[in-house]
Structure formats: C-alpha cells, structure tokens
Design a protein around this motif. Structure first.
Motif, mmCIF file in Angstrom:
data_model
loop_
_atom_site.group_PDB
_atom_site.id
_atom_site.type_symbol
_atom_site.label_atom_id
_atom_site.label_comp_id
_atom_site.label_asym_id
_atom_site.label_seq_id
_atom_site.Cartn_x
_atom_site.Cartn_y
_atom_site.Cartn_z
ATOM 1 N N UNK A 75 -1.306 10.745 6.651
ATOM 2 C CA UNK A 75 -1.246 9.555 7.500
ATOM 3 C C UNK A 75 -2.652 9.090 7.878
ATOM 4 N N UNK A 76 -3.489 10.019 8.305
ATOM 5 C CA UNK A 76 -4.869 9.659 8.669
ATOM 6 C C UNK A 76 -5.605 9.067 7.468
ATOM 7 N N UNK A 77 -5.422 9.678 6.317
ATOM 8 C CA UNK A 77 -6.053 9.152 5.110
ATOM 9 C C UNK A 77 -5.543 7.745 4.802
ATOM 10 N N UNK A 78 -4.251 7.510 4.985
ATOM 11 C CA UNK A 78 -3.678 6.204 4.699
ATOM 12 C C UNK A 78 -4.256 5.110 5.581
ATOM 13 N N UNK A 79 -4.515 5.421 6.859
ATOM 14 C CA UNK A 79 -5.121 4.430 7.757
ATOM 15 C C UNK A 79 -6.522 4.072 7.276
ATOM 16 N N UNK A 80 -7.290 5.082 6.886
ATOM 17 C CA UNK A 80 -8.644 4.844 6.375
ATOM 18 C C UNK A 80 -8.602 4.001 5.091
ATOM 19 N N UNK A 81 -7.718 4.353 4.189
ATOM 20 C CA UNK A 81 -7.631 3.634 2.913
ATOM 21 C C UNK A 81 -7.132 2.210 3.096
ATOM 22 N N UNK A 82 -6.284 1.987 4.095
ATOM 23 C CA UNK A 82 -5.747 0.639 4.314
ATOM 24 C C UNK A 82 -6.860 -0.340 4.665
ATOM 25 N N UNK A 83 -7.790 0.085 5.536
ATOM 26 C CA UNK A 83 -8.881 -0.831 5.849
ATOM 27 C C UNK A 83 -9.833 -0.984 4.664
ATOM 28 N N UNK A 84 -10.075 0.103 3.937
ATOM 29 C CA UNK A 84 -10.925 0.007 2.748
ATOM 30 C C UNK A 84 -10.332 -0.991 1.759
ATOM 31 N N UNK B 127 -1.892 0.889 -5.810
ATOM 32 C CA UNK B 127 -1.671 2.036 -6.689
ATOM 33 C C UNK B 127 -2.760 3.081 -6.505
ATOM 34 N N UNK B 128 -4.008 2.634 -6.380
ATOM 35 C CA UNK B 128 -5.110 3.576 -6.191
ATOM 36 C C UNK B 128 -4.961 4.348 -4.888
ATOM 37 N N UNK B 129 -4.560 3.644 -3.811
ATOM 38 C CA UNK B 129 -4.365 4.319 -2.535
ATOM 39 C C UNK B 129 -3.282 5.375 -2.596
ATOM 40 N N UNK B 130 -2.170 5.035 -3.249
ATOM 41 C CA UNK B 130 -1.070 5.996 -3.390
ATOM 42 C C UNK B 130 -1.520 7.213 -4.203
ATOM 43 N N UNK B 131 -2.260 6.978 -5.285
ATOM 44 C CA UNK B 131 -2.733 8.088 -6.112
ATOM 45 C C UNK B 131 -3.717 8.971 -5.353
ATOM 46 N N UNK B 132 -4.578 8.365 -4.541
ATOM 47 C CA UNK B 132 -5.520 9.155 -3.737
ATOM 48 C C UNK B 132 -4.760 10.005 -2.725
#
Length: 418
Positions: free
Chosen positions: A349-358, A378-383
């Motif tokens: 979840x924490x990673x997803x918040x960071x990736x969402x703004x990126x 797709x890249x966010x999901x794979x990460x």
C-alpha cells in the motif's frame, strides 16, 4: 472447514456437548473459542491484493484502465474491500491471541502492530513530501504542492509536522492508513466485547454508525475540514469483518446460500450499475424517478453511505457463493501476483501511494496519452508484484528457525504484513 469455522471452532455460546458420566459441568462456553491453525485462506490475500491494485489505479489520473476498477460499476470501491478484510484478518489473528494469552497480552500485540502501521505512515508521509517537493522545485511547478495538499506544510512546516504526527494533516491519497490506525486502536475493545457477546457488539457498531449520521460526528483535520474517511462510520465495516471472522459468517451460511439472497444481490448490483451509468451518460437520468434521486443523492463516501455498504454486502454475498475456499484457481500462477501483494499489504500500500504520484508526474510532464497511461499502470502493478515477491523471498530465506516460527510469521502476514 472455512476460516470462520477455524476461528470459532465447533462450540457456540449456549450449546453443549455430551460429557462422560461423573464429570463436572464445565463453565459456559464463550461466544468465540480457540482458533485452529489451518491452511491459509487465500481468498483474503487475493482480494486484498486486488484492492491494492485498484487503489493504485484509482489514484492515477483517469485513463482507459480506470474503467476496469469497480468504482465505475457500482457505489462501493476498493476501500470497502480493504477495510473489511483488515477487520476480518485482524480479528482472526488477534482473537486467537486473546483466547490463548488473555486480554493483556493480546492488547500488547495489537498495540505493537498499531505502532508498526504508525511508523509506516510517518515514513510514507516523509517520503511523499520529499517526492512532491523535489518535483515541484525541479520542474518549477508549484501547482503540484497545491494539488497534492502540502501547501500548508511549505508555509508552516513546524506546525504541520506536529499535526501530521497527530494524524490530523494528511496529503492527498494518505487517508487510509490513519483510518486503519484508529480502527486497530479500538480492536482490543472490539475483541473483548465479541468474546462474550458478538451480536451485541455488532449491534453497538450499527448504533454508533446511526448516531454518526444523525448527529454528524466526525474528526477534524488540519488546517480545516474533516477526515476523508470518518472512523465513526467506517468502523461498521471493520467491526462487521471482525464479526464475520469470529463466527458470524458461519451463522449466516444458510442466508448466504439462499437463492433469494443471491437474486436480491444481483438485482441490487444491476440497479447500482444503472445508476452509475447515468453519471457518464446523462441522457439515461431521465429514466430515473426524481423521488429516488432526491432520496439517494449525495452518496457519501466520507461517512460510508448505506448504499455503499449495501453494495459491498451484495458483492461479498455473491463472491462467497461462487468462489469457494477450495477453488482450484487460487493455486493458479496467474493469480499468484495478486496473492503475494495481499500477503504484504502494508508495504505494498505504501509503495502504491508513492508510485501513484510518480505516475501522475510522468503523465503531466512527459505524456498523457492512452499508451503512456497503460504503460504507467502496468509498470506500477509489476513493481508492486516484484517488491511483494522480494519481501516474500526474504522472509522465507531469512527465517532460519523454520517450522518453529512458521505459524507466527503466517499470522503476522495475515494481519497485513510482517
């Protein structure tokens, strides 16, 4: 045997068992009994992982992939899934601790878990601020600070940091963890009450929900406003999850298996889908009776509108009916990424918040086309999948004590992380 059966065992308050002649009567059985350690419930991991992916996609700017998230087809979204499963798994893990070790030890373990979530929230807050501030400064675009809700931090960093530590100041997309922290703080009282009167506990939760709507109870936020997810209302979903884990699901099994329940759930989902279509195709709204519109709107997410809660119940009823615990697909490698993410939900979840703004930044500065949207999603999901795999591998390899700590590690993961 379902996970609810593992938590409640076979003994329910008010029932008795045959005793050999000459033995003394036992004390009345509590409403919940010692959970049996069994195979992990992969459905929980699957849907928690799905909720994390959907939350990440919903936090990105609207694109083609956002049409694959459930919020476009009904009243509820991934947040309801996440909070319900959080209550379910927390009760399963710490309900066992309370029965085995007592209220004091179980409370201590819950508070340790709350501290872990709080530290994760503070860490995410720090990284999130640094990420936004760097982008806004590097690209000379102060709109990022305003859009992501950190303008007050830049004006008064000392006051804002204190408010953030008190969970009153939160940038955009950082509202779920504070809600989770507050709900977990209430978990010892919830479990203690459910240990003796689970139905009464759920009734009190419904009463608090009704009082919240009647008297507009809320927690204030800094610098103004209120919490995006009102804990006084969202506690109902958390408590309902705990109630299901501690025997409620088993007691409702006859209702859930009823064809009447199935068709009512389908009818409600179809009706809610039609209503959401009117949001995107205004011409359809002319077929909506005005009285129903006046009664229905606004559908409040902050206070967990009853239409959202009912929509989630309908989805859950159909899921339980058509996706049994022993469904072979749960072992499929195609679902493994979702299950892995669900097993490490706090970190992901924490990673997803960071990736969402990126992803938001890349779409704004590089390209906002459909192809870039798809690539970012797709890249966010794979990460997220890759990080979940690394965490799982590390825990498996680093655990040198083997089977002696296997159950403890599994319990920590079931509650949302190690």
């Amino acid at each position: 045997m379902t996970i609810a059966d593992q938590v409640t065992g076979s003994t329910i308050a008010g029932t008795g068992e045959a005793r050999p002649a000459g033995t003394k009567p036992r004390a009345a059985a509590p409403a919940i009994t010692l959970p049996a350690i069994g195979e992990r419930e992969l459905r929980l991991d699957l849907f928690r992982g799905l909720a994390l992916w959907l939350i990440f996609i919903d936090h990105l700017p609207p694109s083609l992939l956002t049409w694959f998230t459930i919020r476009n087809y009904g009243f509820s979204d991934a947040t309801e899934i996440f909070i319900f499963i959080s209550g379910y798994t927390a009760a399963f893990v710490y309900g066992r601790a309370m029965l085995e070790s007592g209220v004091l030890i179980a409370t201590a373990r819950i508070l340790r878990r709350v501290w872990q979530i709080y530290v994760a929230h503070v860490f995410l807050f720090t990284i999130f601020l640094a990420e936004i501030s760097y982008v806004a400064t590097r690209f000379e675009n102060p709109l990022y600070t305003e859009e992501m809700g950190i303008m007050d931090f830049l004006k008064q960093p000392d006051v804002t940091i204190v408010q953030a530590l008190l969970l009153r100041f939160r940038p955009v997309n950082m509202d779920v963890l504070p809600l989770y922290i507050v709900l977990m703080l209430a978990l010892p009282l919830i479990l203690w009450s459910m240990k003796w009167r689970p139905d009464v506990t759920l009734g009190l939760s419904v009463l608090l929900y009704a009082v919240t709507w009647e008297y507009d109870l809320y927690l204030s936020a800094y610098p103004n406003g209120f919490w995006a997810f009102n804990p006084f209302a969202w506690q109902l979903l958390f408590v309902f999850g705990a109630w299901c884990a501690l025997g409620g699901a088993r007691r409702m099994s006859r209702i859930l298996s009823s064809r009447v329940t199935m068709w009512l759930a389908i009818a409600y989902l179809v009706a809610s889908f039609y209503v959401t279509l009117t949001w995107y195709v205004p011409q359809l709204s002319q077929f909506m009776p005005k009285l129903i519109e006046q009664w229905m709107y606004p559908i409040n997410k902050t206070d967990l509108d009853v239409l959202r809660f009912t929509h989630f119940l309908a989805l859950a009823a159909l899921t339980v009916r058509f996706l049994p615990r022993d469904w072979p697909g749960l072992k499929s490698p195609w679902l493994r990424p979702l299950i892995l993410c669900g097993q490490h939900s706090l970190e992901i979840f924490c990673l997803g918040v960071f990736l969402a703004f990126a992803g938001h930044f890349i779409l704004a500065e590089v390209s906002g086309g459909a192809a870039m949207h798809a690539l970012i999603s797709l890249s966010g999901v794979l990460i997220m999948w890759g990080v979940a795999w690394v965490i799982s591998w590390y825990k498996r390899v680093a655990d040198k004590s083997g089977a002696k700590t296997k159950n403890a590690v599994g319990n920590a993961d079931l509650a949302g992380g190690g």
